[in-house]
Design a protein around this motif. Structure first.
Motif, mmCIF file in Angstrom:
data_model
loop_
_atom_site.group_PDB
_atom_site.id
_atom_site.type_symbol
_atom_site.label_atom_id
_atom_site.label_comp_id
_atom_site.label_asym_id
_atom_site.label_seq_id
_atom_site.Cartn_x
_atom_site.Cartn_y
_atom_site.Cartn_z
ATOM 1 N N SER A 252 -25.409 -26.607 13.105
ATOM 2 C CA SER A 252 -24.485 -25.621 12.541
ATOM 3 C C SER A 252 -24.442 -24.397 13.454
ATOM 4 C CB SER A 252 -24.933 -25.195 11.142
ATOM 5 O OG SER A 252 -25.014 -26.315 10.286
ATOM 6 N N PRO A 253 -23.261 -23.785 13.634
ATOM 7 C CA PRO A 253 -23.161 -22.582 14.473
ATOM 8 C C PRO A 253 -23.778 -21.368 13.781
ATOM 9 C CG PRO A 253 -21.037 -23.100 13.498
ATOM 10 C CD PRO A 253 -21.942 -24.227 13.136
ATOM 11 N N ILE A 254 -24.331 -20.445 14.569
ATOM 12 C CA ILE A 254 -24.859 -19.171 14.069
ATOM 13 C C ILE A 254 -23.924 -18.065 14.575
ATOM 14 C CG2 ILE A 254 -26.798 -17.558 14.101
ATOM 15 C CD1 ILE A 254 -28.642 -19.927 14.596
ATOM 16 N N CYS A 255 -23.437 -17.229 13.645
ATOM 17 C CA CYS A 255 -22.466 -16.184 13.986
ATOM 18 C C CYS A 255 -23.072 -14.798 13.745
ATOM 19 C CB CYS A 255 -21.195 -16.341 13.162
ATOM 20 S SG CYS A 255 -20.372 -17.937 13.370
ATOM 21 N N ARG B 184 -19.366 -23.805 20.239
ATOM 22 C CA ARG B 184 -18.604 -22.620 20.673
ATOM 23 C C ARG B 184 -17.279 -22.510 19.911
ATOM 24 N NH1 ARG B 184 -20.305 -24.535 25.948
ATOM 25 N NH2 ARG B 184 -21.994 -23.213 26.756
ATOM 26 N N ALA B 185 -16.718 -23.671 19.503
ATOM 27 C CA ALA B 185 -15.466 -23.664 18.734
ATOM 28 C C ALA B 185 -15.702 -23.394 17.257
ATOM 29 C CB ALA B 185 -14.753 -25.004 18.903
ATOM 30 N N GLY B 186 -16.967 -23.147 16.882
ATOM 31 C CA GLY B 186 -17.278 -22.842 15.486
ATOM 32 C C GLY B 186 -17.358 -24.064 14.593
ATOM 33 N N LYS C 194 -31.154 -22.265 18.805
ATOM 34 C CA LYS C 194 -30.968 -22.107 20.246
ATOM 35 C C LYS C 194 -29.786 -21.188 20.495
ATOM 36 C CE LYS C 194 -28.107 -26.286 20.484
ATOM 37 N NZ LYS C 194 -27.961 -27.626 21.079
ATOM 38 N N THR C 195 -29.761 -20.650 21.700
ATOM 39 C CA THR C 195 -28.641 -19.790 22.087
ATOM 40 C C THR C 195 -27.439 -20.652 22.433
ATOM 41 O OG1 THR C 195 -29.314 -19.797 24.401
ATOM 42 C CG2 THR C 195 -30.270 -18.086 22.985
ATOM 43 N N ILE C 196 -26.341 -19.982 22.766
ATOM 44 C CA ILE C 196 -25.118 -20.702 23.064
ATOM 45 C C ILE C 196 -25.214 -21.511 24.350
ATOM 46 C CG2 ILE C 196 -23.969 -18.945 24.447
ATOM 47 C CD1 ILE C 196 -22.470 -21.053 21.567
ATOM 48 N N ASP C 197 -26.221 -21.205 25.205
ATOM 49 C CA ASP C 197 -26.405 -21.982 26.432
ATOM 50 C C ASP C 197 -27.516 -23.019 26.310
ATOM 51 O OD1 ASP C 197 -28.590 -20.375 26.319
ATOM 52 O OD2 ASP C 197 -28.365 -19.524 28.344
ATOM 53 N N GLY C 198 -28.109 -23.186 25.089
ATOM 54 C CA GLY C 198 -29.087 -24.228 24.853
ATOM 55 C C GLY C 198 -30.528 -23.803 24.966
ATOM 56 N N THR C 199 -30.839 -22.501 25.045
ATOM 57 C CA THR C 199 -32.225 -22.036 25.131
ATOM 58 C C THR C 199 -32.819 -21.955 23.726
ATOM 59 O OG1 THR C 199 -31.730 -20.757 27.106
ATOM 60 C CG2 THR C 199 -33.734 -20.191 25.899
#
Length: 681
Positions: A439-442, A412-414, A363-368
């Motif tokens: 897990s975050p995607i960078c 967002r804080a990684g 998902k994107t950073i806004d949950g999509t």
């Protein structure tokens, strides 16, 4: 490079050697401390063994002091009891002294029963024992009864608050010698001394030093402190390191280790480590020169490979004797085929996501939602077309929407979010228990652009956990009930017990009786017990045989409470029958039968009857103990039953009428069905 490596080795060796010397010094100090600690630990253990040995003698004297033969003045019987007790402590003797100081009994043969002269230490021990009412230990001295050195325990015997006798129990020095020789004999010197600092036992030299004073150094050390570790010569003049501890009775134990045996290994260690350090330094310099020569060749090969990469050629990975050089060669090789490997890795990742049994989505950073695998379709019921481009919040119950806010803030804080349990919604709006790992995607710059989420369906695991909690609750409930019953058995048995042996034996039999009932109930998953099987299991330990036990009655299953209460009652009845009733005679027979009765209100009751015949003539007992409580009072209270106990001349007849809540008359198939239902729960 070879010269620089040799200088580097020398510069490194000097501080290393200094550090090694310091560490060696610390090691020696540590070893000395370890030796002191070990000696002190062994001395404490030996003191505990001495206290245990004295306590064992005191326990024997204490037991003999309660003898009925001693209380009635039957000294012949008391002597036999004392001789049997002394089999536990071979080499020990017992004498009995009256208040006038005369020896009125002694276990040693050939002893003249008279008034032997008592030394000050024996008189002090006797006076203190009479004053305190507790056993007292004397110091070692010449015993007038056995005409050799020994210590004694004086145990006072009172009757109606007046001194009746004093039990004098010998403490054989040879027994203490065997104790220290078997436990600590070897290169150490082990000794036990009394309050006058005289040897009670010593290894080596027990025979020659028994009763003599300990070394001056040990005596002075004991004057300073009741325990410790100090260096001083032994009585033979050997410098030693000794640990000593004072026992409860004021005696002292010591374990000494010759100083020469401690310092010799230290000197050898210092010389060997010095020689080893010098040898290793020389070897290191020689190796540095050889390594420098090989490094020159390796560096030349790496320079050649780097030029080939610069020309765009494919470079093979080479293995070099230097790990860093091999790593550089591998890095050059990887640089030439990085694109092909990235494409292969992408294909493999896609295969893993596609075949995974866990739902994997991104998902994107806004949950999509941006990706949705086939396992996600199976778990949530939505197809990829229905979810990609939609907000992931449609899977979250309204009351848990705050979880997504917290998750997005941490992403967002990684931060990687490890597995945590929660609830999500299926397409048909039913709740699903899931475990989430996020897990975050960078991007290539390290900025967080989205998240990868792994979802596992844990509905079945939750069901198992709920079942385990139910089972543990039931186990705790059953355990508390059993402990309450056992506590009642112990308390009631203690009230009627006349001796410790009788108490232990009776409690053990009653708890074993309870264990038989519990074993049957466990087999039936605590749904009840077949009455016929319960009767035979409870009475099989009495092994009457020859048709002297007759059991008859219809199939009936009794409740958990009834099984335990009836089992205890049958045990008490059988015990009484073996001791006083039908089973105490050759032809005595016990009949146990039961049948159903219809009550006036239309309900049924179970009538259980115990009938004895062929035994001695029965008379009502004059004393009612715990067995009477179990047979009559307890079973009536626990089962709301009617109990009748008749002491007929031809045999005891015990009848109990149990109401219907505590029994069922079902078939074997019905019991199997209830057992299966209980197991499934």
């Amino acid at each position: 490079m070879r010269q620089l490596l040799a200088i580097l080795v020398l510069c490194s060796a000097v501080p290393i050697l200094i550090l090694a010397a310091l560490m060696l010094h610390r090691l020696v100090q540590h070893e000395r401390l370890a030796v002191r600690t070990g000696l002190m630990s062994n001395a404490s253990s030996l003191a505990a063994l001495v206290d245990k040995e004295i306590d064992m003698h005191a326990a024997i004297a204490s037991t003999l002091a309660t003898s009925f033969a001693l209380d009635s003045g039957d000294l012949g019987t008391f002597r036999m009891q004392a001789e049997r007790a002394l089999t536990m402590v071979p080499g020990t003797w017992i004498s009995l002294i009256d208040p006038a100081g005369d020896v009125v009994m002694a276990t040693l043969p050939g002893i003249t029963l008279s008034k032997p002269p008592l030394s000050k230490t024996r008189l002090d021990a006797k006076s203190k024992a009479l004053a305190t009412g507790k056993p007292q230990v004397s110091d070692i001295e010449m015993d007038p009864l056995i005409n050799r050195l020994a210590a004694v325990i004086v145990f006072p015997v009172f009757k109606a608050g007046v001194s009746q006798y004093s039990i004098v129990m010998g403490l054989d020095p040879d027994r203490f010698h065997r104790l220290i020789r078997d436990k600590y004999g070897g290169r150490t010197i082990v000794a036990i001394i009394d309050r006058q600092r005289r040897f009670v036992a010593r290894d080596p030299g027990h025979e020659t030093l028994l009763g003599t004073l300990a070394s001056t150094g040990w005596r002075e050390a004991l004057d300073r402190s009741p325990e410790g570790v100090a260096e001083y010569p032994t009585v033979e003049g050997t410098p030693s390191l000794q640990a000593y501890v004072t026992t409860r009775e004021g005696w002292a134990v010591g374990i000494a280790y010759p100083t020469e045996l401690l310092e010799g290994p230290e000197r050898r260690l210092l010389w060997s480590m010095s020689l080893l350090g010098l040898t290793l330094t020389l070897i290191s310099v020689a190796l540095a020169l050889g390594v420098g020569r090989r490094l020159n060749g390796v560096m030349s090969a790496l320079v050649t490979s780097a030029r080939e990469v610069g020309r765009g050629e494919l470079v093979a990975s080479e293995a070099y004797p230097i790990r860093e050089a091999t790593a550089i060669s591998e890095a050059l090789h990887k640089a030439s085929d990085e694109l092909s490997r990235r494409e292969l890795a992408t294909a493999r990742l896609a295969a893993i996501v596609s075949s995974s049994s866990d739902a994997i989505l991104s998902k994107t950073i806004d949950g999509t939602v941006t990706s949705w695998n086939s396992a996600a379709e199976q778990i949530f019921g939505y197809t990829a077309e229905e979810m990609i481009g939609q907000s992931v919040r449609r899977l979250i119950p309204p009351e848990l929407q705050h979880e997504e806010d917290a998750v997005l803030a941490r992403i967002r804080a990684g931060e990687k979010i490890e597995s945590f349990d929660t609830v999500r919604l299926h397409k048909d709006l039913r709740a699903i228990n899931v475990a989430l790992t996020i897990s975050p995607i960078c991007d290539t710059s390290g900025n967080v652009i989205g998240a990868s989420k792994n979802v596992r369906d844990i509905t079945e695991r939750k069901k198992v956990q709920d079942h385990l909690r139910f089972v543990l609750h039931e186990l705790a409930h059953r355990s508390k009930n059993q402990l309450a019953i056992i506590q009642s058995i112990v308390r009631q048995t203690a009230r009627g017990a006349t001796s410790l042996f009788e108490f232990q034996k009776t409690v053990g039999e009653r708890i074993q009786c309870l264990a038989v009932a519990v074993d049957m109930l466990v087999t039936e998953n605590w749904t009840g017990a077949a009455l016929s099987k319960l009767v035979r299991r409870q009475l099989e330990a009495f092994d009457v045989g020859d048709g002297r036990l007759q059991v008859k009655g219809p199939d009936v299953t009794v409740s958990v409470e009834a099984a335990q209460a009836i089992g205890l009652a049958l045990h008490e009845l059988a015990t009484n029958s073996v001791k006083h009733g039908a089973w105490s005679a050759t032809g005595g027979v016990v009949t146990i039968c039961w049948n159903f009765e219809r009550n006036a209100n239309g309900t049924s009751s179970l009538r259980l009857r115990w009938q004895e015949r062929g035994g001695p003539v029965v008379t009502p007992p004059t004393r009612k103990g715990f067995g009477h409580v179990v047979i009559n009072t307890m079973i009536a209270q626990k089962l709301d039953a009617v109990v009748d106990m008749a002491f007929e001349p031809q045999g005891v007849c015990w009848t109990v009428i149990i109401p219907i809540p505590h029994f069922t008359n079902d078939s074997l198939e019905e019991r199997d069905r209830r057992r299966a239902d209980a197991a499934s729960r």
